[in-house]
Motif scaffolding. Structure first.
Motif, mmCIF file in Angstrom:
data_model
loop_
_atom_site.group_PDB
_atom_site.id
_atom_site.type_symbol
_atom_site.label_atom_id
_atom_site.label_comp_id
_atom_site.label_asym_id
_atom_site.label_seq_id
_atom_site.Cartn_x
_atom_site.Cartn_y
_atom_site.Cartn_z
ATOM 1 N N ARG A 11 0.830 -1.210 0.000
ATOM 2 C CA ARG A 11 0.000 0.000 0.000
ATOM 3 C C ARG A 11 0.863 1.258 0.000
ATOM 4 O O ARG A 11 0.492 2.277 -0.595
ATOM 5 N N ASN A 12 2.009 1.218 0.688
ATOM 6 C CA ASN A 12 2.928 2.351 0.657
ATOM 7 C C ASN A 12 3.402 2.627 -0.765
ATOM 8 O O ASN A 12 3.402 3.765 -1.225
ATOM 9 N N VAL A 13 3.791 1.567 -1.449
ATOM 10 C CA VAL A 13 4.302 1.718 -2.811
ATOM 11 C C VAL A 13 3.183 2.152 -3.751
ATOM 12 O O VAL A 13 3.405 2.916 -4.700
ATOM 13 N N ALA A 14 1.973 1.696 -3.488
ATOM 14 C CA ALA A 14 0.838 1.988 -4.377
ATOM 15 C C ALA A 14 0.248 3.371 -4.153
ATOM 16 O O ALA A 14 -0.559 3.842 -4.979
ATOM 17 N N PHE A 15 0.646 4.055 -3.088
ATOM 18 C CA PHE A 15 -0.044 5.283 -2.679
ATOM 19 C C PHE A 15 -0.130 6.312 -3.810
ATOM 20 O O PHE A 15 -1.207 6.833 -4.124
ATOM 21 N N GLY A 16 0.996 6.638 -4.435
ATOM 22 C CA GLY A 16 0.994 7.643 -5.498
ATOM 23 C C GLY A 16 0.165 7.209 -6.692
ATOM 24 O O GLY A 16 -0.502 8.026 -7.339
ATOM 25 N N LEU A 17 0.184 5.916 -6.991
ATOM 26 C CA LEU A 17 -0.592 5.392 -8.121
ATOM 27 C C LEU A 17 -2.088 5.483 -7.836
ATOM 28 O O LEU A 17 -2.888 5.783 -8.733
ATOM 29 N N GLU A 18 -2.452 5.239 -6.576
ATOM 30 C CA GLU A 18 -3.863 5.334 -6.203
ATOM 31 C C GLU A 18 -4.352 6.774 -6.277
ATOM 32 O O GLU A 18 -5.505 7.041 -6.657
ATOM 33 N N ARG A 46 -3.462 8.857 -8.376
ATOM 34 C CA ARG A 46 -3.674 9.136 -9.799
ATOM 35 C C ARG A 46 -4.865 8.369 -10.355
ATOM 36 O O ARG A 46 -5.179 8.480 -11.530
ATOM 37 N N ARG A 47 -5.499 7.562 -9.502
ATOM 38 C CA ARG A 47 -6.713 6.808 -9.859
ATOM 39 C C ARG A 47 -6.490 5.875 -11.046
ATOM 40 O O ARG A 47 -7.323 5.764 -11.951
ATOM 41 N N LEU A 48 -5.343 5.202 -11.046
ATOM 42 C CA LEU A 48 -5.075 4.220 -12.086
ATOM 43 C C LEU A 48 -5.898 2.960 -11.832
ATOM 44 O O LEU A 48 -6.302 2.678 -10.695
ATOM 45 N N PRO A 49 -6.173 2.161 -12.857
ATOM 46 C CA PRO A 49 -6.895 0.900 -12.664
ATOM 47 C C PRO A 49 -6.144 -0.017 -11.699
ATOM 48 O O PRO A 49 -4.903 -0.050 -11.687
ATOM 49 N N ARG A 50 -6.893 -0.784 -10.900
ATOM 50 C CA ARG A 50 -6.280 -1.624 -9.877
ATOM 51 C C ARG A 50 -5.295 -2.618 -10.479
ATOM 52 O O ARG A 50 -4.215 -2.852 -9.917
ATOM 53 N N GLY A 51 -5.606 -3.196 -11.603
ATOM 54 C CA GLY A 51 -4.683 -4.142 -12.216
ATOM 55 C C GLY A 51 -3.364 -3.499 -12.587
ATOM 56 O O GLY A 51 -2.292 -4.088 -12.411
ATOM 57 N N GLU A 52 -3.424 -2.259 -13.099
ATOM 58 C CA GLU A 52 -2.200 -1.537 -13.460
ATOM 59 C C GLU A 52 -1.395 -1.180 -12.210
ATOM 60 O O GLU A 52 -0.156 -1.262 -12.203
ATOM 61 N N ILE A 53 -2.110 -0.791 -11.145
ATOM 62 C CA ILE A 53 -1.435 -0.471 -9.881
ATOM 63 C C ILE A 53 -0.695 -1.690 -9.352
ATOM 64 O O ILE A 53 0.492 -1.617 -8.989
ATOM 65 N N ASP A 54 -1.378 -2.827 -9.310
ATOM 66 C CA ASP A 54 -0.763 -4.048 -8.773
ATOM 67 C C ASP A 54 0.472 -4.448 -9.593
ATOM 68 O O ASP A 54 1.492 -4.869 -9.033
ATOM 69 N N ALA A 55 0.393 -4.288 -10.903
ATOM 70 C CA ALA A 55 1.518 -4.659 -11.761
ATOM 71 C C ALA A 55 2.710 -3.742 -11.517
ATOM 72 O O ALA A 55 3.864 -4.199 -11.439
ATOM 73 N N GLN A 56 2.458 -2.430 -11.375
ATOM 74 C CA GLN A 56 3.559 -1.497 -11.170
ATOM 75 C C GLN A 56 4.156 -1.633 -9.777
ATOM 76 O O GLN A 56 5.363 -1.449 -9.585
ATOM 77 N N VAL A 57 3.329 -1.951 -8.790
ATOM 78 C CA VAL A 57 3.842 -2.195 -7.432
ATOM 79 C C VAL A 57 4.755 -3.413 -7.439
ATOM 80 O O VAL A 57 5.856 -3.400 -6.861
ATOM 81 N N ALA A 58 4.301 -4.493 -8.083
ATOM 82 C CA ALA A 58 5.112 -5.713 -8.146
ATOM 83 C C ALA A 58 6.432 -5.459 -8.857
ATOM 84 O O ALA A 58 7.486 -5.936 -8.424
#
Length: 354
Positions: free
Chosen positions: A96-103, A105-117
């Motif tokens: 969730r820390n890594v995903a914070f900025g992506l969230e 920006r309201r990116l799609p969840r699948g894209e967020i999960d891929a970029q976090v990984a």
């Protein structure tokens, strides 16, 4: 990638005001590891904050990737910043820390999960997604902060002394890690530090700053071997600074009270001009007394593990330091008051501009 043109920044006004940046010009190339180096209060962090948009310049222009970003708010700049304090959210998992900025920006969840990984894989923290910051070491927390910044895929990554809170061994490991990340991502890194060894180890180029100005920009080898000013020579590593006067064809230099040294054509100076010669301690050679070197007397011997630092006084009274390697653990043996010779090879001496 980044160009600062005549940047000026003052804090306060009148006699109490401080000029943090004084008409600074800097060009940072795409994909390079560029370090802003200098003592506390030299303006390096202020320049970083101007690039990030956290401060606004009083004069000058900032350009990023060919376009002006002067006056743009931070969220409209394609940069991310990693701070000294990590600034992780303690109540959020690593993912969730890594995903914070992506969230945000309201990116799609699948894209967020891929970029976090992908970001966690880059910093070698695969499998840590569900852990909390308190369950990680300092070095691992620093990697999470890097992953969070990299996940947004910025054009420029700004790093404000991110390794200063780590112990020495971990700092050295993270230095190599940052170099690896820069090569793996191709992102332009702008790194702020006051640690000279850190700058020499990691950088493609270094800007040495003092009192709000950039004194010299160059590769680590250029900065170390051919400093342009007394400040740069003295701040980067150790240097013997010897007062001398040019004579003859401008290649002969008389060191006050000590003797003459003849340098190469590229070190020529105007005859009669008083100059400063910079000599790195490891470039000098110690000889027996009367064996061709300048007469000197041992003042102090300091054992430093892999090397010994020899403090001597040259004939004429100028102090001088020599760094000698300790071969197979055997330190050179000298006593205070002992006489010896010091040879300055021509290639060891550099004439400073100031």
């Amino acid at each position: 990638m980044v160009e600062a043109i005549g940047l000026t920044k003052r804090f306060g006004s009148g006699e109490q005001g401080v000029t943090a940046l004084d008409r600074v010009d800097v060009t940072i190339r795409p994909g390079e590891f560029f370090t802003l180096l200098g003592p506390s209060g030299c303006g390096k962090t202020t320049l970083l904050r101007l690039i990030a948009g956290l401060e606004q310049a009083d004069a000058g222009e900032l350009r990023l990737d060919g376009g002006s970003i002067t006056g743009l708010p931070p969220y409209r700049r394609p940069v991310n910043t990693v701070f000294q304090s990590y600034a992780l959210f303690p109540h959020l998992s690593i993912a969730r820390n890594v995903a914070f900025g992506l969230e945000m920006r309201r990116l799609p969840r699948g894209e967020i999960d891929a970029q976090v990984a992908q970001a966690l894989s880059l910093v070698r923290l695969d499998g840590y997604e569900k852990r909390m910051p308190a369950q990680l070491s300092g070095g691992q927390q620093q990697r999470v902060a890097l992953a969070r910044a990299l996940a947004n895929r910025p054009k420029v990554l700004l790093l404000d002394e991110p390794l200063s809170a780590l112990d020495l061994k971990l700092r050295k490991e993270m230095q190599l890690e940052l170099r690896r990340l820069k090569e793996a991502t191709g992102i332009t890194f702008v790194f702020v530090t006051h640690d000279q060894n850190e700058a020499l180890t990691m950088s493609d180029r270094i800007a040495v700053m003092d009192k709000g100005r950039v004194l010299q920009v160059g590769t680590p080898i250029e900065i170390y071997d051919r400093p342009q000013t007394r400040f740069v020579a003295d701040f980067i590593g150790e240097a013997n600074l010897l007062a001398a006067t040019a004579s003859g064809d401008g290649r002969r230099f008389a060191i006050e009270g000590t003797g003459d040294v003849v340098l190469g054509d590229d070190e020529r100076s105007e005859p009669g001009r008083r100059v400063t010669l910079a000599v790195r301690p490891e470039r000098a050679v110690v000889t027996p007394p009367g064996d061709g070197g300048f007469d000197a007397t041992v003042e102090q011997l300091i054992y430093a593990g892999n090397e010994t630092h020899l403090h001597v006084i040259l004939k004429g009274g100028q102090p001088f330091r020599v760094c000698l390697p300790n071969h197979q653990g055997a330190a050179p043996r000298y006593r205070a008051g002992e006489a010896l010779g010091v040879v300055l090879p021509p290639e060891a001496c550099h004439v400073l501009a100031d």
